[in-house]
Design a protein around this motif. Structure first.
Motif, short mmCIF file in Angstrom:
data_model
loop_
_atom_site.label_atom_id
_atom_site.label_comp_id
_atom_site.label_asym_id
_atom_site.label_seq_id
_atom_site.Cartn_x
_atom_site.Cartn_y
_atom_site.Cartn_z
N SER A 12 96.47 -32.28 52.51
CA SER A 12 95.23 -32.62 53.21
C SER A 12 94.98 -34.11 53.08
CB SER A 12 94.05 -31.88 52.59
OG SER A 12 94.33 -30.51 52.50
N PHE A 13 94.52 -34.70 54.16
CA PHE A 13 94.03 -36.08 54.10
C PHE A 13 92.52 -36.04 54.21
CE2 PHE A 13 98.34 -37.00 55.79
CZ PHE A 13 98.74 -37.89 54.81
N SER A 14 91.85 -36.50 53.20
CA SER A 14 90.39 -36.47 53.11
C SER A 14 89.81 -35.21 53.75
CB SER A 14 89.78 -37.73 53.73
OG SER A 14 90.37 -38.04 54.95
N GLU A 17 93.41 -30.56 56.53
CA GLU A 17 94.76 -30.12 56.18
C GLU A 17 95.70 -30.39 57.35
OE1 GLU A 17 95.63 -26.62 53.40
OE2 GLU A 17 96.25 -25.87 55.36
N VAL A 18 96.80 -31.09 57.07
CA VAL A 18 97.76 -31.37 58.14
C VAL A 18 99.09 -30.66 57.93
CG1 VAL A 18 96.74 -33.59 58.75
CG2 VAL A 18 98.55 -33.51 57.05
N ILE A 19 99.36 -30.23 56.71
CA ILE A 19 100.55 -29.40 56.44
C ILE A 19 100.01 -28.08 55.88
CG2 ILE A 19 102.70 -29.17 55.12
CD1 ILE A 19 103.02 -31.50 56.83
N GLY A 36 110.18 -31.74 65.52
CA GLY A 36 108.90 -31.30 66.07
C GLY A 36 108.29 -32.44 66.85
N PRO A 37 107.23 -32.15 67.61
CA PRO A 37 106.61 -33.19 68.43
C PRO A 37 105.85 -34.20 67.56
CG PRO A 37 105.34 -31.18 68.56
CD PRO A 37 106.55 -30.86 67.75
N SER A 38 105.46 -35.30 68.17
CA SER A 38 104.76 -36.35 67.45
C SER A 38 103.46 -35.82 66.83
CB SER A 38 104.44 -37.49 68.42
OG SER A 38 103.88 -38.55 67.72
N GLY A 39 103.22 -36.18 65.60
CA GLY A 39 101.98 -35.81 64.94
C GLY A 39 101.98 -34.43 64.32
N CYS A 40 103.13 -33.76 64.29
CA CYS A 40 103.15 -32.40 63.76
C CYS A 40 103.26 -32.38 62.23
CB CYS A 40 104.27 -31.59 64.38
SG CYS A 40 105.89 -32.13 63.84
N GLY A 41 103.51 -33.54 61.63
CA GLY A 41 103.53 -33.60 60.17
C GLY A 41 104.92 -33.74 59.57
N LYS A 42 105.90 -34.12 60.37
CA LYS A 42 107.27 -34.27 59.86
C LYS A 42 107.35 -35.35 58.79
CE LYS A 42 108.75 -35.62 63.89
NZ LYS A 42 107.59 -35.64 64.78
N SER A 43 106.82 -36.54 59.15
CA SER A 43 106.89 -37.65 58.20
C SER A 43 106.13 -37.30 56.93
CB SER A 43 106.29 -38.91 58.80
OG SER A 43 107.01 -39.29 59.93
N THR A 44 104.97 -36.68 57.10
CA THR A 44 104.17 -36.33 55.95
C THR A 44 104.94 -35.40 55.02
OG1 THR A 44 102.22 -36.54 57.33
CG2 THR A 44 101.94 -35.40 55.24
N LEU A 45 105.62 -34.42 55.59
CA LEU A 45 106.39 -33.48 54.78
C LEU A 45 107.49 -34.23 54.01
CD1 LEU A 45 106.83 -30.52 54.05
CD2 LEU A 45 108.41 -30.33 55.98
N ASP A 158 113.72 -40.80 57.83
CA ASP A 158 112.58 -40.64 58.73
C ASP A 158 112.88 -41.32 60.06
OD1 ASP A 158 110.21 -40.14 59.93
OD2 ASP A 158 108.95 -41.13 58.44
N GLU A 159 113.27 -40.56 61.04
CA GLU A 159 113.61 -41.06 62.37
C GLU A 159 114.40 -42.37 62.30
OE1 GLU A 159 111.01 -40.50 65.47
OE2 GLU A 159 109.54 -39.32 64.38
N PRO A 160 115.54 -42.35 61.63
CA PRO A 160 116.24 -43.61 61.40
C PRO A 160 116.83 -44.20 62.68
CG PRO A 160 117.59 -41.79 60.67
CD PRO A 160 116.26 -41.21 61.06
#
Ligand SMILES: Nc1ncnc2c1ncn2[C@@H]1O[C@H](COP(=O)(O)OP(=O)(O)OP(=O)(O)O)[C@@H](O)[C@H]1O
Ligand SMILES: [Mg+2]
Lengths: 355, 293
Positions: A12-14, A17-19, A36-45, A158-160
């Motif tokens: 969760s960010f403040s 919950e995003v994951i 997954g599409p942009s903003g789905c939480g890949k980088s966060t994971l 991460d999306e290298p």
């Protein structure tokens, strides 16, 4: 060499919950693509695994031990960033040697490792250059080199490749995959490009809005997508989807068109038909009104609408079809085995008769 | 890619730089030339005539032990001011950079001292350290330390250094903070993954990336300590005790306007002019190689 285990990982960010609880078992030496599409939480994971974000709930295990509370440097991982994140004031050699120097490796040993990595990545001639004197592809290689010299248990990407041009992307894709196979290091690779995912992955995690929709080999996901989202996200062009009522092994579209399917499910559903599975057939049940033909060389994409309901549909046919063009009608059919059926209420795949 | 504006004629560009040229001419070149001219003369005690003496003023100065002592004082003073105004500023900026909540308030508070004029800052500090009524000297006295910057040279130096640096910390902080924010987060994260802990990252990654800013501030602060600290010194110590806080600029003033030795004062200005020019060139030459733009 390591296994990675995610147990109901949440972030969760403040307060938001995003994951939303991800479970995954990653075997030693596996190449896992998170797609997954942009903003789905890949980088966060990925950052949760790296230790760059704190885990709100759940556990991450590397090699069987819980790493939630370990700093990034203590997790024995290496990461390649989208913008490469090279140290701009250091030469290529210093960039690659940085982690070894901190670890207190002896000078000759550092030189040996850096030169080995440079040879592997064909960077020998650039060792004394600064990052800004390199091309995008070379920077990408330096970032790889920096990860390799450490001989980590886990590689994180991460999306290298997203900053490279199309051709270089294909080339680097192969190189990374080859390198990973050769080194046998467990890898997590984030991308939003489903082609990258299909070609590189041993297994992929299809993510959507913070949820893992499906975890499986590229072929499993392609052939048996667990959800409508996974079905439409993987495969190019995207799968056609129509609302239908399924009963007695037959799907009835809203327009009344009947398509046979191998399915014991009864009720409201969404059926998915891959463009490449649609076959031109004079007696086919689907009438397509084509308004655009895209010749791609090896195959031709026909964009049109169902005559009966005006739903958009894409048909992919092998070879060149210069005769097919605007405002033409054709009929297509599909084998019942290729009709994917998803429960309309849950978007989950429903079992076929055979399976 | 460098962006350049090109002009067709020469009239417009001339008009654009003219104000700057005029200001420089009136307030810089004219006085500078006058100073050079005056440094070659000695006026009579009543200021009615002056006698050409060539380089005698300079000769006299360079053999004057008070003048040479002033060089040493200036060096000590400017090194201290530069350190005291830059190191805490960098430290505060690093702390502010790590802070997420309340960073804005913190920043605003830190900027306030910069808005206080040097002379007023001088008076403020003078008040706090006043040997009879100053609150700090009173507390120091309670702790058993007898503070007296009126008699004690090093204490006087310490006080003018602190008073001169205090307002500058804000200024330097702003620059450091902006520069820190411009350091890509992923580079820091990469270093963290590579095994560098906070201070290691600071010294091997952050500090080198800040070097253009540090270099700029170094030049600016040295120049500041040379010239703009006059007000502080004048209000707090007037160069005393026994000239321990008489920096070169202050000596130009006290010899010229208090001592009425205009020839010597002019010669000192000329030396100062060359000194600053030299210092700036040196700094650029020496540091440019080590700075990563
Ligand atoms: N530091 C943060 N603070 C607040 N929200 C964040 C933060 N980082 C990410 N998010 C949110 O978390 C969600 C997932 O972000 P994430 O960066 O993981 O997406 P992504 O799948 O990597 O997307 P992309 O393909 O665009 O990189 C987004 O909705 C984003 O707004
Ligand atoms: Mg991302």
């Amino acid at each position: 060499m390591a296994t990675v285990e995610l147990i109901d990982v949440r972030k969760s960010f403040s307060g938001t919950e995003v994951i939303h609880g991800i479970d995954a078992q990653i075997e030693d030496g596996e190449f896992i693509v998170i797609v997954g599409p942009s903003g789905c939480g890949k980088s966060t994971l990925l950052r949760l695994v790296a230790g760059l974000e704190t885990i709100s709930q759940g556990e991450v295990h590397i090699n069987g031990s819980r790493v939630n509370d370990l700093e990034p440097m203590d997790r024995d991982i290496a990461m390649v960033f989208q913008n490469y994140a090279l140290y701009p004031h250091m030469s290529v050699r210093q960039n690659m040697a940085y982690s070894l120097k901190i670890a207190g490796v002896s000078r000759p040993e550092i030189n040996k490792k850096v030169e080995e990595a440079a040879e592997l990545l064909e960077l020998q001639d650039y060792l004394n250059r600064k990052p800004k004197q390199l091309s995008g592809g070379q920077r990408q290689r330096v970032a790889m080199g920096r990860a390799i010299v450490r001989e980590p248990s886990v590689f994180l990407f991460d999306e290298p490749l997203s900053n490279l041009d199309a051709k270089l992307r294909v080339q680097m894709r192969l190189e990374i995959k080859e390198l990973q196979t050769r080194l046998g290091i467990t890898s997590l690779y984030v991308t939003h490009d489903q082609v990258e995912a299909m070609t590189m992955a041993d297994r992929m995690i299809v993510m959507n809005e913070g949820v893992a929709e499906q975890i499986g080999t590229p072929l499993e996901v392609y052939q048996k997508p667990h959800t409508l989202f996974a079905a439409q996200f993987i495969g190019s062009p995207s799968m056609n989807a129509f609302d239908a009522t399924v009963k007695g092994g037959e799907a009835v579209l809203e327009s009344g068109v009947r398509i046979r399917c191998n399915c014991s499910f009864e009720g409201e559903a969404v059926i998915g038909l891959r463009p490449e599975h649609l076959i031109a057939d004079e007696n086919g049940p689907l009438r397509v009104n084509i308004h655009l033909a895209e010749p791609l060389g090896a195959n031709t994409l026909l964009h049109g609408r169902l005559s009966q309901s005006r739903d958009p549909v894409i048909v992919s046919m092998a070879g060149v079809h210069s005769a097919l063009g605007t405002e033409q009608n054709m009929r297509v059919s599909i084998s019942p085995d290729n009709v994917h059926v998803f429960d309309k209420a849950t978007s989950q795949r429903v079992a076929s008769l055979k399976a | 890619m460098e962006k350049r504006v090109t002009f067709k004629g020469w009239l417009l560009p001339l008009c654009l730089v003219l104000p700057q040229l005029l200001v420089s001419a009136v307030f810089f070149f004219y006085p500078a030339i006058q100073a050079v001219w005056q440094s070659l003369f000695i006026p009579d005690p009543f200021g009615l005539t002056s006698q050409f003496v060539g380089l005698e003023n300079f000769q006299y100065l360079l053999s004057d032990k008070y003048y040479l002592a002033s060089f040493f004082t200036t060096a000590t003073f400017s090194i201290l001011v530069t350190l005291v105004s830059m190191v805490p500023a960098l430290f505060l900026a690093v702390m502010a950079d790590r802070l997420l909540k309340g960073a804005a308030t913190y920043r605003t508070l830190l900027i306030w001292p910069y808005a206080v004029a040097p002379a007023i800052a001088g008076v403020l500090w003078l008040f706090m350290f006043n040997t009879r009524v100053g609150i700090v000297s009173w507390y120091l006295g309670k702790l058993g330390y007898d503070w007296n910057h009126v008699l004690n040279g090093p204490e006087a130096m310490g006080l003018v250094v602190v008073a001169s640096s205090w307002g500058r910390i804000s200024y330097n902080f702003l620059f450091f903070f902006a520069a820190l924010q411009a350091v890509p987060k992923s580079v820091i994260e990469a270093a963290a993954i590579d095994g560098a802990r906070f201070w290691k990252r600071f010294f091997t990654i952050v500090l080198p990336l800040l070097s253009p800013t540090t270099f700029f501030l170094l030049v600016v602060n040295v120049v500041y300590s040379f010239f703009e600290t006059f007000g502080v010194i004048h209000t707090i110590t007037s160069g005393g005790p026994q000239q321990t806080t008489t920096i070169l600029v202050y000596k130009v003033y006290s010899d010229g306007f208090v001592g009425q030795d205009l020839g010597s004062s002019a010669a000192q200005s000329v030396i100062l002019l060359f000194l600053v020019g030299l210092l700036t060139i040196l700094q650029f030459k020496y540091f440019e190689k080590r700075v990563h733009y």
